[in-house]
Scaffold this active site. Structure first.
Site, short mmCIF file in Angstrom:
data_model
loop_
_atom_site.label_atom_id
_atom_site.label_comp_id
_atom_site.label_asym_id
_atom_site.label_seq_id
_atom_site.Cartn_x
_atom_site.Cartn_y
_atom_site.Cartn_z
N HIS A 1 -6.83 0.79 3.25
CA HIS A 1 -7.05 2.20 2.91
C HIS A 1 -7.65 2.31 1.51
CE1 HIS A 1 -3.71 2.27 0.06
NE2 HIS A 1 -3.03 1.55 0.95
N GLY A 2 -8.21 3.46 1.22
CA GLY A 2 -8.79 3.70 -0.10
C GLY A 2 -7.75 3.84 -1.19
N THR B 1 -5.27 5.16 -3.91
CA THR B 1 -4.38 6.33 -3.87
C THR B 1 -3.90 6.70 -5.27
OG1 THR B 1 -2.32 5.07 -3.66
CG2 THR B 1 -3.52 5.60 -1.61
N GLN B 2 -3.29 7.88 -5.36
CA GLN B 2 -2.69 8.33 -6.62
C GLN B 2 -1.65 7.32 -7.10
OE1 GLN B 2 -3.55 10.93 -8.50
NE2 GLN B 2 -5.09 11.61 -7.04
N GLU C 1 2.26 0.01 6.53
CA GLU C 1 2.59 -0.91 5.44
C GLU C 1 4.03 -1.40 5.56
OE1 GLU C 1 2.06 -3.26 3.49
OE2 GLU C 1 0.95 -2.34 1.83
#
EC number: 5.4.2.11
Length: 173
Positions: free
Chosen positions: A8-9, A11-12, A81
């Site tokens: 995934h890209g 993240t915060q 995950e």
């Protein structure tokens, strides 16, 4: 069969140095942009299906990639995950301070890692990822994209290479 696998890209929580597992953290602008760019790079490949983790950050990444490739998206629970229990949302430095031995085992000696409250072991992770992998292979297709997470990517690599848990070392990603 060709299988493409991506994480995934950004993240915060990645930016804030927080442990991510089953809890979600939204994609950053950079994470969204990178997902869109990956979709652009993959647009000339005819994908039969995108298999995605059901966690929001992976679903969003798959959605942005899919803007260019227009494939069927299938959510696969077993691609989520690793579950980190009480570590999720904690600063990595705080985890290291409070749980030094297991933190070190997680990163360097996975065969000795014992999850904390409600966490998942590497053995549990490997069983569920192997089941997902076997189902994906069984389903077939010419070109498949998997959108998942860092530890799951490592587990898939171990399964493909037939490596033992002792070699799982997360730092070796």
């Amino acid at each position: 069969m060709k299988i493409y696998i991506t994480r995934h890209g950004e993240t915060q929580w990645n930016n804030e140095g927080l442990m991510q597992g089953w809890k979600n953290s939204n994609l950053t602008d950079k994470g969204i942009e990178n997902a869109k760019r990956l979709g652009e790079r993959l647009k000339d490949i005819k994908f039969d299906v995108i298999y995605s983790s059901p966690l929001g950050r992976a679903i969003d990444t798959a959605k942005y990639i899919n803007e260019k490739i227009n494939a069927k998206v299938v959510l696969v629970e077993s691609l989520k995950e690793m579950g980190f229990g009480i570590w999720e949302g904690m600063e990595l430095n705080k985890i290291k301070e409070l749980y030094f031995e297991q933190y070190t085992n997680f990163w360097e000696r996975p065969h000795l890692y014992k999850p904390q409250e409600d966490g998942e072991s590497f053995q549990e992770l490997l069983v569920r990822v192997r089941n997902a992998w076997d189902e994906i292979i069984k389903a077939g297709g010419d070109n498949i994209l998997i959108v998942t997470h860092a530890v799951v990517l490592k587990a898939i690599y171990m399964i493909i290479k037939n490596y033992q848990l002792r070699t799982f070392g997360i730092r070796h990603l």
